[in-house]
Design a protein around this motif. Structure first.
Motif, PDB file in Angstrom:
ATOM      1  N   ILE A 363       0.844  -1.201   0.000  1.00  0.00           N
ATOM      2  CA  ILE A 363       0.000   0.000   0.000  1.00  0.00           C
ATOM      3  C   ILE A 363       0.880   1.252   0.000  1.00  0.00           C
ATOM      4  O   ILE A 363       0.613   2.223  -0.724  1.00  0.00           O
ATOM      5  CB  ILE A 363      -0.939   0.009   1.221  1.00  0.00           C
ATOM      6  CG1 ILE A 363      -1.939  -1.149   1.127  1.00  0.00           C
ATOM      7  CG2 ILE A 363      -1.689   1.345   1.322  1.00  0.00           C
ATOM      8  CD1 ILE A 363      -2.793  -1.332   2.368  1.00  0.00           C
ATOM      9  N   THR A 364       1.937   1.224   0.803  1.00  0.00           N
ATOM     10  CA  THR A 364       2.868   2.360   0.878  1.00  0.00           C
ATOM     11  C   THR A 364       3.502   2.644  -0.472  1.00  0.00           C
ATOM     12  O   THR A 364       3.566   3.805  -0.919  1.00  0.00           O
ATOM     13  CB  THR A 364       3.965   2.075   1.917  1.00  0.00           C
ATOM     14  OG1 THR A 364       3.371   1.925   3.210  1.00  0.00           O
ATOM     15  CG2 THR A 364       4.981   3.209   1.957  1.00  0.00           C
ATOM     16  N   LEU A 365       3.982   1.598  -1.140  1.00  0.00           N
ATOM     17  CA  LEU A 365       4.619   1.762  -2.450  1.00  0.00           C
ATOM     18  C   LEU A 365       3.631   2.294  -3.489  1.00  0.00           C
ATOM     19  O   LEU A 365       4.008   3.102  -4.355  1.00  0.00           O
ATOM     20  CB  LEU A 365       5.204   0.429  -2.921  1.00  0.00           C
ATOM     21  CG  LEU A 365       6.381  -0.123  -2.086  1.00  0.00           C
ATOM     22  CD1 LEU A 365       6.774  -1.510  -2.555  1.00  0.00           C
ATOM     23  CD2 LEU A 365       7.571   0.828  -2.132  1.00  0.00           C
ATOM     24  N   CYS A 366       2.372   1.873  -3.391  1.00  0.00           N
ATOM     25  CA  CYS A 366       1.347   2.364  -4.319  1.00  0.00           C
ATOM     26  C   CYS A 366       1.046   3.840  -4.065  1.00  0.00           C
ATOM     27  O   CYS A 366       0.946   4.630  -5.010  1.00  0.00           O
ATOM     28  CB  CYS A 366       0.068   1.533  -4.178  1.00  0.00           C
ATOM     29  SG  CYS A 366       0.212  -0.164  -4.787  1.00  0.00           S
ATOM     30  N   VAL A 367       0.914   4.202  -2.778  1.00  0.00           N
ATOM     31  CA  VAL A 367       0.614   5.594  -2.427  1.00  0.00           C
ATOM     32  C   VAL A 367       1.764   6.511  -2.838  1.00  0.00           C
ATOM     33  O   VAL A 367       1.545   7.648  -3.282  1.00  0.00           O
ATOM     34  CB  VAL A 367       0.335   5.730  -0.915  1.00  0.00           C
ATOM     35  CG1 VAL A 367       0.191   7.204  -0.517  1.00  0.00           C
ATOM     36  CG2 VAL A 367      -0.912   4.961  -0.530  1.00  0.00           C
ATOM     37  N   ARG A 369       3.479   6.430  -5.381  1.00  0.00           N
ATOM     38  CA  ARG A 369       3.423   6.714  -6.815  1.00  0.00           C
ATOM     39  C   ARG A 369       2.441   7.825  -7.171  1.00  0.00           C
ATOM     40  O   ARG A 369       2.446   8.332  -8.278  1.00  0.00           O
ATOM     41  CB  ARG A 369       3.036   5.441  -7.578  1.00  0.00           C
ATOM     42  CG  ARG A 369       4.127   4.374  -7.555  1.00  0.00           C
ATOM     43  CD  ARG A 369       3.701   3.133  -8.330  1.00  0.00           C
ATOM     44  NE  ARG A 369       4.769   2.152  -8.406  1.00  0.00           N
ATOM     45  CZ  ARG A 369       5.697   2.119  -9.355  1.00  0.00           C
ATOM     46  NH1 ARG A 369       5.680   3.022 -10.320  1.00  0.00           N
ATOM     47  NH2 ARG A 369       6.627   1.190  -9.364  1.00  0.00           N
ATOM     48  N   ILE A 370       1.607   8.195  -6.198  1.00  0.00           N
ATOM     49  CA  ILE A 370       0.634   9.254  -6.424  1.00  0.00           C
ATOM     50  C   ILE A 370       1.335  10.618  -6.302  1.00  0.00           C
ATOM     51  O   ILE A 370       1.960  10.894  -5.272  1.00  0.00           O
ATOM     52  CB  ILE A 370      -0.530   9.189  -5.414  1.00  0.00           C
ATOM     53  CG1 ILE A 370      -1.215   7.813  -5.486  1.00  0.00           C
ATOM     54  CG2 ILE A 370      -1.543  10.301  -5.683  1.00  0.00           C
ATOM     55  CD1 ILE A 370      -2.269   7.604  -4.432  1.00  0.00           C
ATOM     56  N   PRO A 371       1.270  11.460  -7.316  1.00  0.00           N
ATOM     57  CA  PRO A 371       1.935  12.773  -7.271  1.00  0.00           C
ATOM     58  C   PRO A 371       1.521  13.568  -6.038  1.00  0.00           C
ATOM     59  O   PRO A 371       0.341  13.539  -5.643  1.00  0.00           O
ATOM     60  CB  PRO A 371       1.461  13.447  -8.563  1.00  0.00           C
ATOM     61  CG  PRO A 371       1.133  12.314  -9.471  1.00  0.00           C
ATOM     62  CD  PRO A 371       0.560  11.237  -8.590  1.00  0.00           C
ATOM     63  N   VAL A 372       2.419  14.279  -5.441  1.00  0.00           N
ATOM     64  CA  VAL A 372       2.232  15.131  -4.267  1.00  0.00           C
ATOM     65  C   VAL A 372       1.918  14.288  -3.020  1.00  0.00           C
ATOM     66  O   VAL A 372       2.596  14.374  -1.999  1.00  0.00           O
ATOM     67  CB  VAL A 372       1.115  16.180  -4.480  1.00  0.00           C
ATOM     68  CG1 VAL A 372       0.996  17.059  -3.225  1.00  0.00           C
ATOM     69  CG2 VAL A 372       1.414  17.023  -5.706  1.00  0.00           C
ATOM     70  N   VAL A 373       0.876  13.444  -3.093  1.00  0.00           N
ATOM     71  CA  VAL A 373       0.456  12.637  -1.950  1.00  0.00           C
ATOM     72  C   VAL A 373       1.592  11.730  -1.487  1.00  0.00           C
ATOM     73  O   VAL A 373       1.796  11.520  -0.286  1.00  0.00           O
ATOM     74  CB  VAL A 373      -0.781  11.784  -2.296  1.00  0.00           C
ATOM     75  CG1 VAL A 373      -1.183  10.900  -1.120  1.00  0.00           C
ATOM     76  CG2 VAL A 373      -1.946  12.704  -2.675  1.00  0.00           C
ATOM     77  N   GLY A 374       2.345  11.196  -2.446  1.00  0.00           N
ATOM     78  CA  GLY A 374       3.420  10.276  -2.127  1.00  0.00           C
ATOM     79  C   GLY A 374       4.505  10.856  -1.254  1.00  0.00           C
ATOM     80  O   GLY A 374       5.273  10.119  -0.624  1.00  0.00           O
ATOM     81  N   LYS A 375       4.603  12.182  -1.197  1.00  0.00           N
ATOM     82  CA  LYS A 375       5.625  12.827  -0.380  1.00  0.00           C
ATOM     83  C   LYS A 375       5.283  12.786   1.100  1.00  0.00           C
ATOM     84  O   LYS A 375       6.135  13.085   1.936  1.00  0.00           O
ATOM     85  CB  LYS A 375       5.805  14.282  -0.825  1.00  0.00           C
ATOM     86  CG  LYS A 375       6.352  14.434  -2.240  1.00  0.00           C
ATOM     87  CD  LYS A 375       6.522  15.887  -2.588  1.00  0.00           C
ATOM     88  CE  LYS A 375       7.082  16.053  -4.021  1.00  0.00           C
ATOM     89  NZ  LYS A 375       7.266  17.472  -4.380  1.00  0.00           N
ATOM     90  N   PHE A 376       4.032  12.450   1.419  1.00  0.00           N
ATOM     91  CA  PHE A 376       3.587  12.478   2.807  1.00  0.00           C
ATOM     92  C   PHE A 376       3.392  11.082   3.369  1.00  0.00           C
ATOM     93  O   PHE A 376       2.465  10.833   4.137  1.00  0.00           O
ATOM     94  CB  PHE A 376       2.314  13.311   2.924  1.00  0.00           C
ATOM     95  CG  PHE A 376       2.518  14.758   2.619  1.00  0.00           C
ATOM     96  CD1 PHE A 376       3.010  15.625   3.575  1.00  0.00           C
ATOM     97  CD2 PHE A 376       2.261  15.268   1.355  1.00  0.00           C
ATOM     98  CE1 PHE A 376       3.227  16.966   3.306  1.00  0.00           C
ATOM     99  CE2 PHE A 376       2.477  16.601   1.053  1.00  0.00           C
ATOM    100  CZ  PHE A 376       2.966  17.454   2.036  1.00  0.00           C
ATOM    101  N   ILE A 377       4.269  10.178   2.994  1.00  0.00           N
ATOM    102  CA  ILE A 377       4.221   8.828   3.541  1.00  0.00           C
ATOM    103  C   ILE A 377       5.633   8.255   3.589  1.00  0.00           C
ATOM    104  O   ILE A 377       6.485   8.654   2.817  1.00  0.00           O
ATOM    105  CB  ILE A 377       3.301   7.932   2.705  1.00  0.00           C
ATOM    106  CG1 ILE A 377       3.069   6.597   3.419  1.00  0.00           C
ATOM    107  CG2 ILE A 377       3.865   7.690   1.314  1.00  0.00           C
ATOM    108  CD1 ILE A 377       1.991   5.744   2.819  1.00  0.00           C
TER     109      ILE A 377
END
Length: 377
Positions: A363-367, A369-377
Motif C-alpha cells: 500500500i505504501t509503495l502504491c501511495v 506513486r501518487i503525485p504530491v500525496v506520495g511525499k507524505f508517507i
C-alpha cells in the motif's frame, strides 16, 4: 550554517534492525494476544513475556534515527524542511486515520470530538502517532545536539550520561524500592517517584527517547571500534543478557500490575527502564556484524540471500509508510472479526505480523506513486 553533503552509505544491519523493529510493532499492535496477567491465566503470562521481548522495537527506531542523522552532513535549511514534513505527515495521517476508522467502525465523531481525538492522540484511534510527535521534538533540538556532538564530544557524552542516570537510573531506583517492599512483605507501589526531586531536568516518560537518539549518534561515532570488539566473542553474552533483562522486566511488570491492580505495559512504560536500554544496545550491537554490502554487480550472480537482503532494504526504506498504514490494515481486519484467530498461537501471530507488514508495504509503495500525496508517507 551548512556542511558539505556526505556520501550516503547503506548499512545492512540498519536495514535488518528497522525491518525487525517494524514487524515487532505490528505484532504488538495486532497479534500479541491477550497479555492480561491480572486474569491469572497462564496464556496471559506467556503473552506478557512475549510482549517484553518486543519492548525494544520503538527505542530501536530512535537509536537508528540518531545513528543515521549524526552520521550525515548537516544542512539547516534541509533539516527544517524535513522537520516540517514530519509534522505535516503527523497532521495529515491523523486526519486520514480518524476518517478511515469512523467509516469502518460506523462511529461518527462531532467536530469537537474529531479535534480532541486528533490532538489528544486518543487510544485505539491516533495514539500510534505519538512517535511522530516525539520525532519532531527531537528534530527541533537536533541542530544544537549535532554541533555539540561534532565540536564538543565530551559535553555530548556528559549530556547522555546525565540523561541515563536521571531517567533510567531513577526508574531503577523505583523498581528496587518496590522490590524492597515485596521482600519485607508490605507490597507498595513505588513508581513515578522522582528520587532526584528538583535536581532532575529529565522528568516524565518521553525524555528517554532523546537519550536513545543520542546513543545512536555515539554508536555511529565509535562503530568501527564496536564492530571489532563485539564480533562473535560477545554474542553469547548478549543473548544471555537480553534474556536476563527480559526476565527482570517481566517480573517487574507482574509486580507493578499486581500491586496496583492495573495492567503495566512493558512496551510503553518499560522503555524508560534500564532493562530495555541495555537490550536495545545488545540488539543493535548483535546485528552490527551483518554484511553491509547487500548488492552484487551482476544480475546472474544474485542469490536467494541477495534477494532477501533486497527485500529487507525495501522494507527499511518504507518503515515510515508501513508504520502509518499498518494500523488501518489491522483495524480493517478487526472489522471482519477474524483477527482473533491470528493471535491464539505465537507462530501464527508472527506470520500474521509479517503478512500485515508486507500488505502495508505494498500500500505504501502504491501511495508513493501518487503525485504530491506520495511525499507524505
Amino acid at each position: 550554517m551548512e556542511e558539505s553533503k556526505k556520501k550516503k552509505i547503506r548499512f545492512g544491519y540498519i536495514d535488518l534492525l528497522e525491518t525487525i523493529a517494524i514487524i515487532c510493532i505490528v505484532f504488538y499492535h495486532g497479534a500479541i494476544g491477550n497479555a492480561n496477567i491480572l486474569s491469572g491465566k497462564m496464556t496471559g503470562y506467556v503473552n506478557y513475556f512475549i510482549q517484553t521481548l518486543v519492548a525494544v522495537a520503538v527505542p530501536l527506531f530512535f537509536v537508528v534515527n540518531g545513528f543515521l542523522l549524526f552520521g550525515r552532513g548537516f544542512n539547516l535549511k534541509k533539516h527544517i524542511r524535513k522537520t516540517i514534513r514530519v509534522a505535516a505527515i503527523a497532521i495529515i495521517w491523523g486526519v486520514i486515520t480518524i476518517i478511515f476508522l469512523m467509516f469502518i467502525r460506523g462511529e461518527y465523531l462531532s467536530a469537537k470530538e474529531f479535534l480532541l481525538t486528533f490532538w489528544q492522540t486518543r487510544p485505539n484511534w491516533t495514539s500510534h502517532l505519538w512517535f511522530l510527535g516525539e520525532l519532531v521534538c527531537i528534530y527541533l533540538l537536533f541542530p544544537v545536539l549535532y554541533y555539540i556532538h561534532r565540536d564538543q564530544r565530551k559535553i555530548f557524552i556528559y549530556f547522555v550520561v546525565i540523561g541515563i542516570a536521571m531517567i533510567f537510573g531513577n526508574t531503577f531506583l523505583n523498581e528496587m524500592g518496590m522490590l524492597a517492599t515485596v521482600v519485607i512483605r508490605h507490597p507498595k507501589n513505588i513508581s513515578g517517584i522522582n528520587f532526584f526531586n528538583m535536581f532532575n531536568p529529565f522528568t516524565g516518560n518521553n525524555p528517554c527517547d532523546i537519550i536513545y537518539f543520542c546513543i545512536g549518534g555515539l554508536i555511529y561515532t565509535y562503530k568501527n571500534i564496536l564492530e571489532k570488539v563485539h564480533i562473535m566473542k560477545c554474542k553469547v553474552l548478549m543473548v544471555l543478557g537480553f534474556l536476563l533483562n527480559n526476565i527482570c522486566l517481566f517480573i517487574i511488570g507482574i509486580l507493578y500490575s499486581k500491586i496496583t491492580n492495573t495492567f503495566w505495559d512493558t512496551v510503553w512504560e518499560g522503555r524508560s527502564t534500564i532493562f530495555v536500554l541495555l537490550n536495545v544496545i545488545y540488539v543493535f550491537l548483535f546485528f552490527m556484524y551483518f554484511n553491509k554490502n547487500n548488492r552484487l554487480q551482476k544480475q546472474s550472480e544474485i542469490t536467494l540471500k541477495d534477494r532477501f537482503c533486497k527485500c529487507i532494504e525495501v522494507i527499511s526504506k518504507n518503515t515510515m509508510g508501513i508504520y502509518l498504514v499498518h494500523v488501518l490494515v489491522l483495524r480493517t481486519i478487526e472489522k471482519f472479526s477474524i483477527q482473533a484467530s491470528f493471535t491464539s498461537n505465537i507462530t501464527v501471530g508472527i506470520i500474521y505480523s509479517i503478512v500485515v507488514t508486507l500488505i502495508s508495504l505494498i500500500i505504501t509503495l502504491c501511495v508513493k506513486r501518487i503525485p504530491v500525496v506520495g511525499k507524505f508517507i
